[in-house]
Design a protein around this motif. Structure first.
Motif, PDB file in Angstrom:
ATOM      1  N   ASP A   1       0.988  -0.999  -0.003  1.00  0.00           N
ATOM      2  CA  ASP A   1       0.080   0.054   0.073  1.00  0.00           C
ATOM      3  C   ASP A   1       0.871   1.212  -0.047  1.00  0.00           C
TER       4      ASP A   1
ATOM      5  N   ASP B   1      -6.649  -0.887  -1.423  1.00  0.00           N
ATOM      6  CA  ASP B   1      -5.605   0.310  -1.348  1.00  0.00           C
ATOM      7  C   ASP B   1      -4.249  -0.166  -1.861  1.00  0.00           C
ATOM      8  N   ASP B   2      -4.101  -1.692  -2.041  1.00  0.00           N
ATOM      9  CA  ASP B   2      -2.795  -2.278  -2.202  1.00  0.00           C
ATOM     10  C   ASP B   2      -2.502  -2.573  -3.647  1.00  0.00           C
TER      11      ASP B   2
ATOM     12  N   ASP C   1      -7.565  -7.550   1.030  1.00  0.00           N
ATOM     13  CA  ASP C   1      -7.353  -6.107   1.785  1.00  0.00           C
ATOM     14  C   ASP C   1      -8.141  -6.148   3.117  1.00  0.00           C
ATOM     15  N   LYS C   2      -7.797  -5.126   3.868  1.00  0.00           N
ATOM     16  CA  LYS C   2      -8.304  -4.821   5.337  1.00  0.00           C
ATOM     17  C   LYS C   2      -8.437  -6.003   6.107  1.00  0.00           C
TER      18      LYS C   2
ATOM     19  N   ASP D   1      -3.025  -7.622   5.200  1.00  0.00           N
ATOM     20  CA  ASP D   1      -3.230  -7.603   3.580  1.00  0.00           C
ATOM     21  C   ASP D   1      -2.585  -8.506   2.597  1.00  0.00           C
TER      22      ASP D   1
HETATM   23 MG    MG Z   1      -4.606  -2.426   2.398  1.00  0.00          MG
END
Ligand code: MG
Ligand code: F6R
Ligand code: MG
Length: 367
Positions: free
Chosen positions: A12, A52-53, A131-132, A236
């Motif tokens: 990220d 977001d990665d 993610d997350k 993530d």
């Molecule tokens: Mg992320």
């Protein structure tokens, strides 16, 4: 047949509007850099994002943990961070935890999963990115695909995979070195389950076929919070799984994702939520989540990749996504309470610790 290596290195390095997704310009920067600087080094590559990665999937002949491959990805992320900063993206360079690159990116922030293989006549594999959530998010799906005939019907239908699989499981609470245990399925199913029930501490690192000795799966195991010693975002994770022939079929590897196991992560990395299977290049939004996983199927020949098949882009998974949304709703209704929020040891922010310290002084023992 020469060996090839499939590497995925993911970080990220900044996103639009909070922790939502990278900008188009950032993705283009990464793509152009890899195209340019990967010449003569990589056989092929694919760039994509999950929330977001940004992940760089590549094929090459350099083996795992290769300095040149890792340096290339590190340099890409550094170059991308400059663009992210210039665009005012949020969390620019967030996962680059050290100043200078040395040897390989392990322990430096980015997540890594790599496997060196002798290509089979046809080589299908799956690339997962979540993610997350945390590195242990893949524990349950891996257990079910590689141990349980309820998902991998091949255990009863296909004699060649009946010999089972060897699990390498890492104790990620140990930070001085890799602390690993080797366990065989099916003989040691209960031991495997005993470890995998705690995804915050025990994480599947790799899986091998006991019939052929070949490596089938590899998952990333870095816990950022152990690397940095403080909150720096969730891990993530990424994962590569080879399928078919002596390994579980693609559908058998995907089957457990219908269960949508409840994982830690979500908003501020501090909540539980069911893992939602999503299409490629999905963003997050609701409550900075939900925790998502995407999966791209590839075939590879002499290191050359086909285009990806986006396996969760199929009507069946629309139904699963609906179900996850309902389940998420139920859990979110109880906000911060009880098992909706992760235990104190897993919290990624110091707010609760600070408040408890203050309140501690005000407790009295009633006479
Ligand atoms: Mg992320
Ligand atoms: C979860 C995540 C977000 C942030 C939240 C606050 O992994 O990245 O939920 O924790 O948006 O972000 P900061 O602390 O950067 O303001
Ligand atoms: Mg982030």
């Amino acid at each position: 047949m020469a060996k090839i290596t499939i590497s995925v290195i993911k970080a990220d390095i900044g996103s639009i509007g909070g922790h939502i997704k990278p900008s188009q310009k950032l993705l283009e920067t990464v793509e152009n850099f890899v195209k340019e600087k990967g010449k003569g080094l990589l056989i092929d590559y694919y760039i994509g994002h999950t929330g977001d990665d940004i992940a760089i999937l590549s094929t090459h002949k350099k083996g795992v943990l290769n300095e040149k491959i890792h340096r290339l990805c590190w340099d890409v992320f550094v170059a991308g961070t400059k663009v992210a900063k210039a665009q005012g993206l949020y969390g620019a360079g967030q996962d680059l935890l050290v100043e200078a690159f040395s040897k390989n990116v392990k322990g430096m922030g980015p997540q890594v999963a790599e496997v060196e293989i002798e290509e089979r006549p046809a080589e299908p594999f799956l690339f997962f990115a979540a993610d997350k959530t945390d590195t242990g998010a893949f524990n349950l799906p891996l257990y079910l695909s590689f141990c349980d005939p309820m998902h991998t019907a091949g255990f009863i239908l296909a004699p060649q995979i009946k010999k089972g699989f060897k699990f390498f499981i890492m104790d990620v609470s140990y930070t001085k070195a890799d602390r690993i245990i080797e366990l065989n399925a099916p003989e040691e199913l209960y031991n495997i389950a005993t470890l995998l029930r705690d995804p915050s501490r025990f994480v599947v690192e790799s899986i091998f076929s006991r019939a052929t000795g070949e490596q089938v799966a590899v998952a990333s195991t870095t816990r950022l919070h152990n690397v940095a010693g403080k909150y720096v975002g969730k891990d993530d994770p990424v994962m590569l799984i080879r399928t078919q022939y002596n390994f579980p079929a693609t559908g058998e590897v995907l089957s457990p994702y219908t269960i949508t196991p409840v994982v830690s992560g979500f908003l501020r990395g501090s909540h539980y939520g069911p893992l939602m299977p999503v299409k490629k290049n999905s963003q997050v939004s609701f409550f900075d989540g939900p925790p998502i996983v995407n999966c791209l199927a590839f075939s590879v020949k002499s290191g050359k990749l086909t285009e990806p098949a986006d396996v969760f882009d199929q009507p069946y998974w629309e139904y699963v996504r609906e179900e996850v949304s309902e389940e998420t709703e139920e859990l979110r209704r109880q906000g911060f309470f009880g098992s909706a929020m992760v235990p104190e040891s897993e919290l990624e922010y110091l707010g609760i610790e600070k408040t408890l310290k203050e309140l501690e002084k005000r407790f009295i023992i009633r006479k």
